[in-house]
Design an enzyme around this catalytic site. Structure first.
Site, PDB file in Angstrom:
ATOM      1  N   ASP A  35       0.742  -1.503  -0.073  1.00 48.26           N
ATOM      2  CA  ASP A  35       0.078  -0.524   0.018  1.00 48.26           C
ATOM      3  C   ASP A  35       1.283   0.949   0.105  1.00 48.26           C
ATOM      4  O   ASP A  35       1.743   1.307   0.946  1.00 48.26           O
ATOM      5  CB  ASP A  35      -0.514   0.220   1.309  1.00 48.26           C
ATOM      6  N   ASP A  45      -2.512   1.763  -6.475  1.00 45.49           N
ATOM      7  CA  ASP A  45      -1.468   2.383  -5.283  1.00 45.49           C
ATOM      8  C   ASP A  45      -1.997   1.104  -4.307  1.00 45.49           C
ATOM      9  O   ASP A  45      -0.550   1.045  -3.881  1.00 45.49           O
ATOM     10  CB  ASP A  45      -1.763   3.585  -4.378  1.00 45.49           C
ATOM     11  N   GLU A  46      -2.256   0.391  -4.572  1.00 46.29           N
ATOM     12  CA  GLU A  46      -1.983  -0.822  -3.849  1.00 46.29           C
ATOM     13  C   GLU A  46      -2.166  -2.391  -4.606  1.00 46.29           C
ATOM     14  O   GLU A  46      -3.197  -2.468  -5.577  1.00 46.29           O
ATOM     15  CB  GLU A  46      -3.742  -0.444  -3.169  1.00 46.29           C
TER      16      GLU A  46
END
Length: 469
Positions: free
Chosen positions: A11, A105-106
Site C-alpha cells: 500500500d 496504489d495497492e
C-alpha cells in the site's frame, strides 16, 4: 492457511499527495490535500502532514480547509499517478506472476507462486528489497504487509504505515487480532459495527467469544459465518491476477444543484453515453442499467432496469436511463448523477429495445447532426472562453520554463516554477490569457530532466543562433 507469510500486500503511502510532494519541491514536508477543490469537492488523499490536523480521505474539502487552512489544495493529476502506478506494478510482477491490483496504489502478491522460499527471513528480504526498489524508481514510499492470508497481509501493511514492513507469523493470528476493533475485519462497516456494539461486541476478541451461532443470529448466515471465520484469522481467498469487473459506471457531482428538469435529463444522457464508451472500450455488454441520484439534502437513491439481454447499444442505455429518471422526483435539486451497467457479458443480444432503437437510429443521427451543426455555429459566434488553471496543474512558460499552478482568480494565475529535481522555485503571476503560458506535460519524479525537457527549455530560453554574414 499457509504455513509461511508468503502473501504480500503493498500500500503506497498517501499516494496522490506524496506524488505531488515529489513533483513539487516547495511542498515537501508541508500539508498537501488532493481532491475536488470546488465548494462541493471531496478529499481524495491527504499527506501525513495534513492528517495531523484531522484531514481524512472522503472528507468534504470545505471541512478540510477549516481544519487545515494553510495546506496546499490541489486538483488530481491522474496521468502522473498512472505512470507511477505502472512502474510500481511492474516491480511487483517481477516478484510473481500472481499480482492482484486493487487500485493504482495497492496490490496483493503471491510470493510462493514467484518461487520465493516459504521462509520468514526470505520473504522479509523480498519485502525490504521491494520497498527500496520502489523508492529508487519513483521517489515514493510504500508500506508492506506479509502474512499467510490476504486479510492478514492487508492488516499488516496498515500497521506498517507509513514507510514500514510488518510480518504476521502464521500461528500468531488470533493473538494479533484479538485487541483490534471489529471494524478492522473485512465486511464490517458502520452499520454492522453498530449492530455488534449494541450487544457488547467491539473487538475481534469479543467477536470470537460471541461464537458463530450468535453472529449468524445477528447478521444472517453468510455474513455471520464469514465474520466468525475471519475473526479467527482464517481467510482462504487466493491472489487472483485478473479481477473481473462486475459493473461499469460513471458519475458527476455538480457545483450547483440542478433544478431544471431538462438540464437533469441532458446530464443523464451525457453520462449514459460516457458509460457506453467505457463499456465498449472494455469489450463488454451489460443487461441491467442503473441510475444514481443524490439530492440537495445528500439523500441518495438508485433505480435499475433489467433488459431482455446484454447490450452495448447507446440508444438502449439512454432510453432505459430516461425511463428510470421519469420515476424520480428531482424538484428539490440534484447534486450528483450517475449511470452504470451491471450484469456484464462478453457479447450482445438483440432485444425488443434494440430493435426499436434500430428503427429510429437514422432519424436520431440526422437530429444529432443538425443539433451539432447548430452548436458549432453558436460556438463560432462566441468568444473563446478563458483558460481554466486548476491548482497543481503542469504548465510551461516560454520565458521561465516548466512549473505548476499555485492558484488563480480575478483574471490572474500564479505559477511556481520548479521541477522535481530542482530547489523550490520562484512564484510569478500572469494574466489568465497570457499567450506565453500554456498547459504542460507531467515531468518524471526521479532521474532528472528528460531529453525532451532539455530541448523544450532551449527552445524557450535561448535566442536562435544566426549565421554570421
Amino acid at each position: 492457511m499457509r504455513r509461511a507469510p508468503t502473501i504480500l500486500h503493498l500500500d503506497m503511502d498517501a499516494f496522490f499527495a506524496a506524488a505531488e510532494q515529489a513533483a513539487k519541491p516547495s511542498l515537501r514536508g508541508k500539508p498537501v490535500v488532493v481532491g475536488g477543490i470546488g465548494p462541493r469537492g471531496v478529499v481524495s488523499t491527504a499527506s501525513y502532514e495534513a492528517r495531523v490536523f484531522g484531514v481524512r480521505s472522503a472528507m468534504p474539502t470545505a471541512q478540510a480547509r477549516r481544519l487545515c487552512p494553510n495546506a496546499a489544495y490541489l486538483a488530481p493529476r491522474f496521468t502522473t499517478y498512472r505512470r507511477v502506478s505502472e512502474v510500481v506494478m511492474e516491480l511487483l510482477r517481477g516478484l510473481s506472476p500472481l499480482v492482484e491490483p486493487l487500485s493504482l496504489d495497492e496490490a496483493f502478491v503471491d510470493l510462493e507462486a514467484g518461487g520465493v522460499a516459504a521462509d520468514t527471513a526470505a520473504v522479509r528480504r523480498v519485502g525490504e528489497r521491494l520497498r527500496e526498489d520502489i523508492l529508487a524508481a519513483t521517489g515514493l514510499t510504500g508500506s508492506v504487509g506479509l502474512a499467510g492470508a490476504k486479510m492478514l497481509a492487508k492488516i499488516a501493511s496498515e500497521q506498517a504505515k507509513p514507510d514500514g514492513l510488518v510480518v504476521i507469523e502464521p500461528g500468531t493470528e488470533r493473538e494479533m487480532l484479538a485487541p483490534l476493533p471489529v471494524r478492522t475485519l473485512p465486511g464490517v462497516g458502520p452499520a454492522t459495527a453498530e449492530t455488534l456494539r449494541r450487544v457488547g461486541i467491539s473487538t475481534v476478541a469479543d467477536t470470537v467469544e460471541a461464537g458463530e451461532a450468535e453472529l449468524v443470529r445477528l447478521l444472517g448466515r453468510a455474513h455471520g459465518a464469514a465474520l466468525h471465520s475471519m475473526a479467527l484469522g482464517r481467510d482462504e481467498r487466493p491472489v487472483v491476477a485478473e479481477r473481473d469487473a462486475k459493473s461499469i459506471s460513471v458519475e458527476d457531482t455538480f457545483a450547483v444543484d440542478l433544478t431544471d428538469r431538462a438540464r437533469v435529463r441532458a446530464e443523464l444522457l451525457r453520462l449514459a453515453d460516457r458509460c457506453v464508451q467505457r463499456l465498449r472500450a472494455a469489450g463488454r455488454s451489460g443487461r441491467t442499467v442503473v441510475i444514481k441520484v443524490r439530492n440537495y439534502d445528500f439523500s441518495t437513491l438508485t433505480r435499475s432496469e433489467t433488459l431482455r439481454g446484454p447490450t452495448d447499444d447507446p440508444t438502449v442505455v439512454r432510453e432505459a436511463a430516461e425511463r428510470l429518471l421519469a420515476a424520480v422526483d428531482t424538484t428539490g435539486g440534484v447534486r450528483l448523477l450517475g449511470v452504470g451497467v451491471t450484469g456484464l457479458a462478453d457479447f450482445t443480444q438483440e432485444d425488443l429495445f434494440a430493435q426499436v432503437a434500430g428503427e429510429r437510429s437514422a432519424a436520431a443521427e440526422r437530429e444529432a447532426a443538425a443539433a451539432a451543426e447548430t452548436v458549432t455555429e453558436e460556438a463560432a459566434a462566441q468568444p473563446e472562453p478563458p483558460r481554466e488553471w486548476l491548482p497543481g496543474m503542469d504548465v510551461v512558460h516560454s520565458e521561465y520554463g516548466a512549473g505548476w499552478v499555485q492558484g488563480s482568480g480575478v483574471g490572474r494565475v500564479t505559477v511556481r516554477f520548479e521541477q522535481p529535481w530542482s530547489a523550490p522555485g520562484r512564484i510569478r503571476t500572469f494574466p489568465v490569457d497570457d499567450p506565453e503560458l500554456r498547459p504542460g506535460d507531467p515531468l518524471p519524479l526521479v532521474g532528472g530532466p528528460p531529453r525532451e525537457e532539455d530541448e523544450l527549455r532551449r527552445e524557450c530560453l535561448e535566442e536562435p543562433v544566426r549565421p554570421e554574414s
